[in-house]
Design a protein around this motif. Structure first.
Motif: not given
Length: 128
Positions: A22, A41, A46, A49
């Motif tokens: 990440h 992720a 996230d 990512y």
């Protein structure tokens, strides 16, 4: 305080496992490792990512994650290809979630391919 375990279920700490992917200090060596890092992720929220590891031919322009969904576990059910020197691979998995007092699982067979030498998520098919 003990290090936070990686959401992908490897048993390693997040920093030793998917956290390195990440933050860009490591790259996925196999299709399964990329799939696990993409699950993580989702679990840590996230989207950058996720977009970065999506194949350019199928990548959406934006990705909004639902903050109410809590990813609670990952089962890798099968893999085909996707080894260190392979060009393509598939990973079948079941990702468990909770949201709004409900729980469920996403069962999918995902396809991965290399683009510019790096593993990328191509697409997936939902399974019953």
């Amino acid at each position: 305080m003990a290090p936070r375990r990686c959401p992908c279920g490897s048993g390693l700490s997040y920093a030793e496992c998917c956290g390195r992917l990440h933050d860009g200090t490591a790259a996925a060596a196999t299709a399964e490792q990329l799939m696990r890092s993409r699950y993580s992720a989702f679990a840590v929220g996230d989207p950058a990512y996720l977009l970065a590891t999506w194949h350019p031919s199928t990548r959406p322009s934006t990705l909004d994650l639902d903050p109410d969904v809590r990813w609670t576990g990952l089962e890798v059910l099968a893999t085909s290809g996707g080894a260190l020197l392979a060009a393509q691979g598939t990973v079948e998995f079941r990702a468990h979630w909770r949201a709004g007092g409900r729980s469920g699982a996403q069962h999918e067979r995902s396809r991965f391919t290399r683009a510019d030498g790096a593993w990328r998520y191509l697409d997936g098919v939902a399974l019953p």
